[in-house]
Design a protein around this motif. Structure first.
Motif, PDB file in Angstrom:
ATOM      1  N   ALA A 405       0.818  -1.218   0.000  1.00  0.00           N
ATOM      2  CA  ALA A 405       0.000   0.000   0.000  1.00  0.00           C
ATOM      3  C   ALA A 405       0.847   1.261   0.000  1.00  0.00           C
ATOM      4  O   ALA A 405       0.348   2.342  -0.339  1.00  0.00           O
ATOM      5  CB  ALA A 405      -0.932  -0.003   1.210  1.00  0.00           C
ATOM      6  N   ASP A 409       0.710   3.946  -7.209  1.00  0.00           N
ATOM      7  CA  ASP A 409      -0.337   3.283  -7.990  1.00  0.00           C
ATOM      8  C   ASP A 409       0.249   2.726  -9.290  1.00  0.00           C
ATOM      9  O   ASP A 409       1.048   3.383  -9.958  1.00  0.00           O
ATOM     10  CB  ASP A 409      -1.459   4.265  -8.318  1.00  0.00           C
ATOM     11  N   ARG A 414       1.573  -3.093  -6.026  1.00  0.00           N
ATOM     12  CA  ARG A 414       0.163  -2.730  -5.899  1.00  0.00           C
ATOM     13  C   ARG A 414      -0.720  -3.636  -6.743  1.00  0.00           C
ATOM     14  O   ARG A 414      -1.836  -3.995  -6.344  1.00  0.00           O
ATOM     15  CB  ARG A 414      -0.033  -1.268  -6.308  1.00  0.00           C
ATOM     16  N   PRO A 427      -7.537  -0.232   1.664  1.00  0.00           N
ATOM     17  CA  PRO A 427      -8.078   0.697   0.658  1.00  0.00           C
ATOM     18  C   PRO A 427      -7.155   1.866   0.347  1.00  0.00           C
ATOM     19  O   PRO A 427      -7.148   2.370  -0.771  1.00  0.00           O
ATOM     20  CB  PRO A 427      -9.393   1.168   1.282  1.00  0.00           C
ATOM     21  N   THR A 428      -6.387   2.325   1.349  1.00  0.00           N
ATOM     22  CA  THR A 428      -5.510   3.478   1.154  1.00  0.00           C
ATOM     23  C   THR A 428      -4.205   3.257   1.888  1.00  0.00           C
ATOM     24  O   THR A 428      -4.096   2.382   2.760  1.00  0.00           O
ATOM     25  CB  THR A 428      -6.157   4.770   1.679  1.00  0.00           C
ATOM     26  N   ARG A 429      -3.229   4.067   1.546  1.00  0.00           N
ATOM     27  CA  ARG A 429      -1.958   4.017   2.271  1.00  0.00           C
ATOM     28  C   ARG A 429      -2.159   4.421   3.730  1.00  0.00           C
ATOM     29  O   ARG A 429      -1.536   3.842   4.628  1.00  0.00           O
ATOM     30  CB  ARG A 429      -0.943   4.944   1.603  1.00  0.00           C
TER      31      ARG A 429
END
Length: 700
Positions: A405, A409, A414, A427-429
């Motif tokens: 993460a 992107d 990833r 879902p996010t860093r």
């Protein structure tokens, strides 16, 4: 009645209920709880108002070791003593809620006993507290240094320090801050002999009225009101033990068609070992009654919960241990809280708000021995080993996903993470970094668990490697250094136990670097020598070269330039033999600098010129600049400032050719220093102004 059946003998609950019970369990969930059982706290804190009032009064009371009219220098220490399950932690939390306004800097919590019932150790506790305070101590610091760092961080604050399940005074006293505005609340089974002016509050069983109130809170008031005498008898059978009352009340709440008399009959039907002390029988009966009614998967999760790292269970851990899906495990854990089998960890954020994997729970300390006894009774060692390996394997996958993460992107990491099942993705860093930060203690404990188990093949090294990369990616080398030190020590233990010289060399090199960075030069020297020996034993040129250079750096830091040059020379021979010309050029410059510090100026300049020639052949102007700077340092050490100025001006031209702005700015400042010493302040100001302009020009 079927829901009163209690497992006996050596059969697991699912076996004791008959041949069709396991199939029915797979189709059913835990008994649903009514509204009364869903409450986490008791209105009015049943039966402990007097103790709570006494504790509040003790906070402001003058200490025995203080002068009249003057406050003590240290924090007030309150002790809540009692057997596990007596409600001591609940009383402590109630005290914290009532005094929250008096301590605006918040509450720090630490549990001093680990999942195996052994003390966690002062170093681990202090390090966790420092992390919660947002500060650090040098990696590899000793217990005294860490405890001092905690006390220093708390000085001048108004903070409450809750030390739960303290084994003894020696684990508490070093953490008591010299801060009279702080409060230390200790939960322990016995006295804290050795700590002056401790205000104790000893807890026994609840009186009958309070015990019935607890029972009614969890079971619901209607059936208690209908049959108050039997409710009092149940309270007596539970010995006024809060944990037993909670389990009994929650069991009844899940069975709305049963009466309080049925609950009493079911408790009395639970077999009790003849050698069990009388004081332990109420909790044993209530726990076994609750356990016997659990479905198969839930019963197994409860038995294996004592294997959870750091004693904390979340949905991922429970799913891996029980061999079920994550949503199913999350539902089981939620229901366990209503049954009184688990407690939510205080301060857990809402998983829906931060994208995290869900809340964490802790098995109450009074239930840990009972759950561990079930584990030994019903689980074969091979099955326990498999469950532990399954849990650690899932942890490796989560840590790798957490590390991915942090990548940009579209990166390969990833893309690989996107192919993982949804429960293993972040879902996010920010969500991954939050998970890593909040699970830090559990992840380190998981690594220690893997390292201690000699039957897990390469799982220990994979977990340590994955956790190392994740910490570096999300926290950076400096912030992660204390945890990296712990991981490298674990890897060293694994390498020595399994006779893995390459891994031993790598661990010693990393530990040596951290020791050197923390100023423990002598310890770093011993680490590097051990790494060199291990690397040479398997002819590992990479580790050998790194160890030789590190020894040169360390002797330089110790003020022994002759030995430093000797070790650099050995590293140079290795680099030349392997055709590593860039590294060889760098070592020529280091040898020159070492000879210069030793006063061997001719040899020093010879090595610097060799470095410059090597960099020129490589077409590396930045390297040529560093070689010229090394020669300037030698000239300056010899007292020839004019020649040093010329060398630095040459270095400046090479830095400009390389477009290395940071090197160029540093050279401009060093040139200004020499010009000041040569008596030309005007020229020095010009070079300083040029150094100041370089960052802005680079940004434009």
């Amino acid at each position: 009645m079927a829901d009163q059946v209690v497992g006996g003998g050596h059969l697991a609950p699912e076996a004791a209920r008959g041949p069709g019970a396991a199939a029915r369990d797979r189709r059913s969930a835990l008994p649903r709880q009514d509204g009364a059982a869903a409450h986490r706290g008791l209105p009015g804190f049943a039966g402990r108002r007097h103790e709570l009032k006494a504790l509040r009064a003790d906070i402001g009371r003058a200490g025995l070791d203080t002068l009249t009219g003057r406050r003590g220098a240290r924090s007030r220490v309150l002790l809540i003593a009692g057997r596990p399950g007596s409600g001591r932690t609940t009383l402590a939390e109630a005290l914290l809620r009532e005094t929250a306004a008096d301590y605006p800097d918040g509450v720090l919590r630490a549990v001093l006993t680990g999942r195996d019932g052994a003390p966690l150790g002062l170093a681990r506790t202090a390090r966790d507290l420092l992390t919660a305070l947002g500060t650090t101590a040098p990696p590899g610091a000793g217990e005294d240094e860490l405890a001092e760092a905690v006390r220093r961080a708390l000085a001048g604050t108004r903070t409450v320090l809750l030390l739960d399940d303290a084994p003894g005074a020696e684990h508490v006293e070093p953490l008591v801050p010299d801060a009279p505005d702080c409060l230390v609340v200790v939960v322990s089974q016995g006295p804290l002999t050795g700590i002056s002016d401790v205000r104790p509050c000893a807890l026994g069983g609840l009186d009958t009225a309070a015990a019935v109130e607890v029972l009614g809170h969890y079971a619901g008031p209607t059936r208690i009101t209908v049959d108050p005498r039997t409710a009092e008898a149940v309270a007596e059978e539970c010995g006024g033990h809060p944990a037993a009352l909670i389990l009994a009340g929650a069991w009844l709440a899940a069975r709305p068609k049963l009466s309080v008399a049925d609950l009493r009959q079911a408790l009395l039907a639970v077999p009790v070992p003849p050698d069990l002390p009388a004081g332990d029988r109420p909790l044993h009966r209530a726990f076994r009654l609750t356990y016997a009614a659990l479905p198969q998967t839930a019963a197994r999760i409860l038995r294996l919960a004592t294997l959870a790292p750091d004693g904390l269970v979340d949905a991922h851990t429970a799913a891996a241990l029980g061999g079920c899906a994550v949503p199913a495990a999350a539902a089981v854990l939620h229901d366990f809280t209503a049954l009184g089998l688990l407690r939510p960890v205080p301060g857990e954020p809402d998983p829906a708000a931060d994208g995290g994997p869900g809340p964490r729970y802790r098995l109450p300390g009074c239930l840990v021995p009972l759950s561990r006894a079930l584990l030994q009774e019903y689980e074969r060692p091979a099955d326990v080993q498999l469950a532990r390996a399954r849990m650690l394997e899932r942890t490796v996958r989560l840590v790798r996903s957490c590390r991915a993460a942090a990548e940009p992107d579209g990166s390969p990491a990833r893309r690989r993470a996107a192919e993982l099942p949804r429960p293993l993705r972040f879902p996010t860093r920010a969500a991954a970094a939050h998970w890593l930060r909040t699970r830090r203690g559990a992840l380190l404990d998981a690594a220690a668990m893997a390292a201690a188990d000699a039957q897990l093949d390469t799982l220990d090294r994979r977990l340590i490697a994955a956790l190392t990369r994740a910490l570096l990616a999300h926290h950076g080398p400096e912030a992660a250094a204390p945890d990296l030190y712990t991981l490298h020590e674990l890897l060293l233990a694994v390498a020595e136990r399994r006779a893995l010289p390459r891994e031993r060399a790598a661990a010693l090199l990393n530990l040596g670097d951290l020791d050197a960075g923390a100023g423990r030069t002598g310890q770093a020297l011993a680490r590097y020598r051990g790494a060199l020996e291990a690397a040479r034993s398997v002819r590992d040129p990479v580790a050998t070269g790194r160890a030789l250079e590190s020894l040169g750096d360390t002797y330089g830091a110790l003020g022994d330039p002759i030995r430093s040059a000797d070790w650099y020379g050995r590293a140079l021979e290795l680099r030349l033999a392997r055709g590593e010309w860039s590294d060889a050029a760098r070592l020529h410059a280091r040898i020159g600098a070492a000879h210069g510090r030793a006063g061997r100026y001719e040899q020093a300049l010879k090595e610097c010129r060799a470095a410059a020639r090597a960099y020129r052949r490589l077409g590396d102007p930045a390297g040529q600049a560093r070689a010229a700077e090394a020669a300037a340092g030698v000239r300056e050490h010899a007292g020839d400032l004019a020649a040093a100025l010329g060398e630095r001006l040459t270095a400046l031209e090479f830095a400009r050719a390389a477009k290395d702005t940071s090197l160029e700015a540093g050279l401009q400042l060093r040139i200004a220093e020499i010009l000041d010493r040569l008596g030309d302040p005007a020229a020095a100001r010009l070079h300083r102004a040029a150094a100041d302009r370089i960052p802005q020009e680079a940004a434009d």
